[in-house]
Write an enzyme that holds these catalytic residues in place. Structure first.
Site, PDB file in Angstrom:
ATOM      1  N   PHE B 114       0.798  -1.216   0.000  1.00  0.00           N
ATOM      2  CA  PHE B 114       0.000   0.000   0.000  1.00  0.00           C
ATOM      3  C   PHE B 114       0.837   1.276   0.000  1.00  0.00           C
ATOM      4  CE2 PHE B 114      -2.332  -3.029   2.948  1.00  0.00           C
ATOM      5  CZ  PHE B 114      -2.874  -3.717   1.899  1.00  0.00           C
ATOM      6  N   SER B 116       5.156   3.074  -0.325  1.00  0.00           N
ATOM      7  CA  SER B 116       6.606   2.956  -0.379  1.00  0.00           C
ATOM      8  C   SER B 116       7.178   3.901   0.661  1.00  0.00           C
ATOM      9  CB  SER B 116       7.135   3.358  -1.756  1.00  0.00           C
ATOM     10  OG  SER B 116       6.743   2.420  -2.715  1.00  0.00           O
ATOM     11  N   ASP B 252      -1.061  -5.591  12.904  1.00  0.00           N
ATOM     12  CA  ASP B 252       0.003  -6.089  12.028  1.00  0.00           C
ATOM     13  C   ASP B 252       1.336  -6.133  12.765  1.00  0.00           C
ATOM     14  OD1 ASP B 252       0.911  -7.187   9.719  1.00  0.00           O
ATOM     15  OD2 ASP B 252       1.137  -5.299   8.641  1.00  0.00           O
TER      16      ASP B 252
END
Lengths: 652, 473
Positions: B114, B116, B252
């Site tokens: 999603f 960089s 996450d």
């Protein structure tokens, strides 16, 4: 009594009630629904007949969130006069109400089924102009609120009632379900007994269907006369009960626990019912949740159109959100009862499903059977080098082979080697390696025999992943079961490759002298290809390679990253480079040069949340008219901008 | 001149065909069709992180090189960037005209599904109030251990690094808003990344965050001694406690999202792209269940042994955003009332990684394999009970999944090839005790982050190693 007040505020409440009261309690047992029908959820009520509006029977009903039935029952009956017309939520509840003399309880019970959907149905019905009832928004809101309040009251009531109940699970239920329900019921402070005793038990929970054998299966075609309310709507459920009753009457089998229970005036609840009760008890009720009919209707209609029941009136369609669900349920039950529609596992499997039965299983996977479990390709502990994932076969020594071999052909030789090793391994119970030279010889000979064997086979895990990914890419909303099906379809082909590999890999660590067996000797030393690793300072560097692999494979799906791969190759050590190069070569070969070597920009497919659309090429997409229209419209970013304005960097 | 969102929006950026030349590295394609908002699909963020290892293929110019201190080295760093990435960076800088006025990108440190992430020099550092700069604020507390570190500090005055996160334009404003808002709410912890600023041009949103020097997890996870692991875990749980106290689930947690500097014993939790606020409108049966789980009935259950072929029932849906191998059991069982405990589970998986010296510990190519792997460890009985807790049924006929599973201690022994001559140390046993409490299938019995910080394992750290204190802010 007070808890019923809110319900009566809802339109049609009184109407339904009157209707209910007007109908005789018992109807003749007639055409069974066979397997099509839901289990006899309300048998108990039937037996107990009518106790008046506020008798204890009521307790067993669940309030619907909203009940908005048309005021013209006769018309509805007419509407439903085709016997094969599926019971709409409305018709069902109405007919149910009609059928059951235990009026309020009946009705409530019917609503229970549709409890959740009803809100939607209510919303839908508010739009109907054909309906005799036109409900204004605020009425609707109010009704919803009242209805929610009714549910809350219902919940409060039952939280008090459940501790007084004693449940017994009959034999028809699975152990798992029993265990689950036992837990849930005990959480509600109910008593669950393992021994059936007539004095103590108040409720029997059963999973049985109680379909008398003598009844015609195809009841749908059985009649074409005038409408019989019980064949509609609630009839779906009631017929069941009827037939069960019929059975009771005809075969008064006193050994049947349900018969005994019946005689003892216990309540007989189906597992579905108790599950619904429990889930409703636990449900949170929010007043502000009101699905908008606009969102619901089109798809609903579409689906209905596809069914054989399209002749149902618009009214029914519009109103009945539950219809779809009901059909589904029926279909499901039907499929469950028919062994033809049931897939039976043949090998080791895993299945995780929803205990309530409302959803389909969300984890299903089956594997091939192997005489040695360690040959199985499901995740299991593998003995491999420290640092490596314990569930992945260790590929270390594969590379040492590669090093010694002529690099370009090494991979090709493997395929054949695998087979041979597989045979050997099966013959041998021990994991003892053959002399190394022998294997090398074997390899070189196979090398000539099968030079074109695809390397894809060496990457079974990746290819599985890749396939699944591709599936998901093409169907973003792919459900778990679909995935599983896809996988099952592909399992056979992939498994073969995978197993071949497992065997050869299992052999290799031994050969290289890296036989790292821990104390758990039961764990077999095996290696897996997707984790082709580097013997570098880092542990688990294999991820680099895994990524490489993925990208290489992405090529086959259109994502060619020539330069990426090249660059990445530098990053990994030489041996792997060699291997990957070989792999790339082989890939190129296998894809008959569809990959242009110097492709620089490779289309990147994906999904744009803003356009709510999939795209094939990221770069094309983000400059597309549609996307730019979104991007340049500040209105789309109002909220974000407000936040950003608070995030400015403070100056000194 | 303040450099803020509003200003940037007024920048004269010519929207031409080369508007934000996003290089083909971008992985928006996504292994899961890119639909990450859908609850069931996608959100598998295996490769999104601010850190290096999941980064671009050119990440050989790793932060460990770049994070060295001197300006001159930066030019080296730039040269190290492979042409492709350089081109990407150039295009990126061009798309925001004045970006290069403020930041000089020296490398790409990460690339995810999603976004960089680039490492950049904060050219105008001195013009701003830099509350976010923890090095600056806490530098006096650091006990310089080496000349090199001292050098680092002295030079750092001149060169300040930031991480620039470029969120792909295919992300919805709502999603970006969510991430930035959470980041904003989460400012103030030493162990959680802060947001320096963020701005947008058209659909491109950029977030500027502090850059953290860190080491690739795979470089050190096998080398850490127990006290080091304790420091790591304390740092991680400190971050989690902070995040959870705000009612936020990170979703996450994994090594690549916890940038840990072994030399400082400090880690920073990054990437809140999947984070969400804890909600209480779930309806999972685990909410109302009391604690009293009876012993599971005997395993000889009348398992279905099959499934309906044309099952028309809907799919159960629950948020499964996270990374494979780190998903908590309740996520796999599709609990729709997930709590902050899912992060604790993931942290437990990290600890298991340390103790077993295996990374990743769970491979879990997909959720099905994940359940199998979990069941291989914990056994059928415990899995069934856990499934039942979340209103799910669990049945399996996989021979390698045993009734009782294995104890984590046994697994660690096996994974690290222990025998009688080489038994687990008492330290390791203490660690295992802690591990058992974090890798508890029943989330209600699982430690919370703040409870974890009370455990002896995290309070009694060998003083020799813990001189670099991890502070709770």
């Amino acid at each position: 009594m007070s808890r019923r007040v809110p319900l009566s505020n809802i339109q049609n409440h009184a109407q339904s009630y009157q209707l209910n009261a007007a109908i005789p309690a018992k109807r003749p047992a007639k055409s069974s629904r066979d397997a099509l029908g839901p289990p006899p959820a309300k048998k108990a009520h039937l037996d107990d007949a009518f106790h008046g509006p506020d008798q204890k029977e009521n307790r067993h009903g669940t309030p619907s969130k909203l009940r908005l039935v048309p005021k013209t029952p006769s018309r509805h009956d007419g509407v439903n006069s085709r016997r094969d017309v599926p019971p709409s939520r409305i018709a069902r509840s109405k007919a149910g109400a009609v059928a059951a003399a235990a009026a309020p309880a009946r009705r409530l019970n019917e609503k229970f089924d549709s409890r959740i959907k009803d809100r939607k149905a209510a919303a839908a019905s508010s739009q109907r102009t054909t309906s005799t009832i036109v409900i204004k928004d605020k009425h609707l809101q109010q009704a919803v609120a009242e209805n929610n309040e009714a549910i809350r009251q219902w919940q409060r009531h039952y939280r008090r009632v459940f501790p007084t109940l004693t449940f017994y699970f009959d034999d028809s239920m699975s152990e798992d379900k029993r265990a689950l329900l036992r837990i849930q019921l005990r959480d509600l402070d109910s008593t669950v007994v393992d021994k059936f005793s007539t004095g103590k038990v108040t409720h029997i929970i059963t999973a049985r269907d109680d379909i008398p054998p003598e009844l015609p299966k195809d009841h749908i075609t059985a009649g074409n006369g005038t409408i019989n309310p019980k064949l509609l709507g609630v009839g779906v459920k009631l017929d069941h009960r009827d037939s069960a009753l019929a059975k009771l009457n005809v075969y008064d089998d006193h050994k049947d626990i349900l018969v005994l229970a019946r005689l003892a005036k216990m309540k007989i609840w189906t597992t579905e019912k108790i599950e619904r009760m429990i889930s409703t008890l636990h449900e949170r009720i929010d007043d502000d949740i009101m699905p908008s009919p606009e969102k619901l209707l089109p798809s609903k209609l579409k689906q209905l159109d596809r069914t054989a029941y399209r002749k149902a009136t618009d009214e029914m369609r519009l109103q009945d959100e539950g219809l779809e669900r009901l059909l589904r349920e029926d279909k499901y039950r039907f499929s469950q009862s028919s062994s033809k529609e049931m897939y039976t596992f043949k090998g080791p499997y895993i299945m995780v499903g929803d205990a309530s039965g409302r959803y389909k299983p969300f984890i299903i996977r089956e594997f091939q059977t192997f005489r040695q479990p360690e040959d199985g390709d499901w995740p299991q502990f593998r003995s491999n080098r420290e640092g490596r994932c314990p569930f992945v076969l260790d590929p270390d020594t594969k590379r040492s082979y590669m090093r010694e071999e002529a690099e370009k052909e090494a991979a090709d030789a493997k395929a054949k080697l695998k087979e041979k090793e597989a045979a050997r391994l099966k013959a041998k119970t021990s994991m003892e390696p053959p002399p190394r030279q022998q294997s090398l010889k074997a390899k070189t000979s196979f090398l000539k025999e099968e030079p074109t064997r695809s390397l894809l086979e060496r990457k079974p895990l990746s290819s599985i992943e890749n396939k699944v990914d591709r599936d998901m890419a093409t169907a973003a909303a792919a459900t778990a079961i679909k995935k599983t099906e896809v996988r099952l379809d592909k399992l056979r082909e992939v498994q073969r490759a995978r197993q071949n590999h497992l065997v050869v890999a299992g052999y290799e660590p031994v050969a290289s002298g890296l036989n790292a067996t821990g104390p758990t000797s039961a764990v077999v030393s095996q290696a897996i290809s997707s984790n082709t690793a580097v013997a570098g300072p880092k542990a688990g560097t294999s991820r680099d390679v895994q990524r490489l692999n993925r990208r290489v494979f992405e090529k086959t799906t259109g994502g060619i990253r020539q330069t990426d791969t090249t660059a990445a190759l530098k990053a990994v050590d030489e041996e792997v480079t060699v291997e990957v190069k070989v792999e790339r070569k082989s890939l190129k070969r296998s894809r008959s040069q569809t990959v242009a070597k110097e492709v620089k920009k490779v289309p990147q497919a994906g999904y744009c949340e803003n356009c709510r659309d999939k795209y094939d090429d990221f770069e094309d997409h983000i400059v597309s008219k549609r996307h730019m229209r979104f991007a340049s419209n500040d209105d789309n970013f109002t909220e974000l901008d407000a936040l950003l304005s608070t995030l400015t960097r403070p100056c000194k | 001149m303040p450099y803020n969102g509003a200003e940037v929006q007024q920048l004269d950026v010519s929207v031409s065909d080369d508007y934000i030349e996003v290089i083909d590295d971008i992985n928006v394609k996504g292994r899961h069709g890119g639909r990450r908002n859908a609850q069931d699909s996608a959100s598998d963020s295996d490769h999104k992180s601010q850190s290096d290892q999941d980064g671009s293929d050119c990440n050989h110019n790793d932060s460990t090189y770049l994070s060295d201190d001197q300006y001159s080295e930066e030019s080296d760093g730039v040269e190290d960037i492979c042409p492709e990435v350089q081109e990407e960076i150039d295009q990126f800088m061009k798309s925001f005209h004045k970006l290069d006025f403020h930041y000089k990108i020296v490398g790409k440190t990460g690339e995810g599904t999603f976004s960089s992430v680039y490492k950049a020099i904060d050219l105008r550092y001195d013009r701003y109030i830099n509350d976010w700069d923890l090095d600056e604020r806490t530098s006096e507390f650091h006990s310089p251990r080496s000349k090199r570190q001292r050098l680092h500090h002295s030079k750092e005055k001149r060169v300040k690094y930031v991480a620039i996160k470029k969120i792909y334009v295919t992300s919805s404003p709502q999603r970006i808003h969510n991430e930035l808002e959470l980041l904003k709410d989460l400012s103030g912890s030493k162990n959680v990344v802060s947001l320096i600023t963020a701005f947008r041009h058209l659909d491109q949103v950029i977030a500027i965050m502090p850059y953290f020097r860190h080491v690739d997890f795979r470089d050190y996870f096998r080398k850490l001694e127990i006290p080091d692991i304790q420091l790591y875990m304390r740092s991680l749980f400190t971050a989690l406690k902070f995040v959870h106290a705000k009612g936020i689930l990170h979703r996450d947690i994994k090594p690549t999202n916890f940038l840990y500097d072994c030399s400082k014993g400090r880690g920073v939790l990054v990437d809140f792209g999947l984070a969400e606020r804890e909600s209480d409108d779930g309806t999972c049966s685990c909410i109302n269940s009391a604690n009293g789980f009876r012993k599971e009935s005997k395993q000889n259950s009348s398992a279905l042994g099959g499934y309906p072929k044309n099952d028309q029932r809907p799919s159960k849906r629950a948020n499964r955003a996270g990374t494979r191998g780190f998903r908590a059991p309740e996520v796999l069982f599709k609990c729709n009332a997930q709590t902050t405990k899912i992060d604790v589970w993931s942290a437990g998986v990290i600890l298991l990684t340390f103790l077993s010296k295996r990374f990743p510990f769970f491979n879990s190519p997909d959720d099905i394999d994940a359940v199998i792997e979990m069941a291989t460890v914990f056994g059928r009985v415990r899995m069934r009970v856990c499934a039942a807790l979340h209103g799910a049924t669990f049945e399996t006929a996989i021979p390698t999944i045993t009734e009782k599973g294995h104890s984590l201690g046994r697994i660690v022994e096996w994974a690290t090839a222990r025998n009688k001559d080489n038994p687990l140390t008492s330290q390791e046993k203490a660690a295992l005790e802690f591990l058992e409490a974090t890798l508890e299938l029943d989330h209600r019995k699982r430690l919370s982050a703040s409870q974890a910080l009370q455990q002896p394992f995290l309070t009694q750290i060998d003083p020799d190693v813990s001189d670099d204190e991890v502070e709770t802010i």
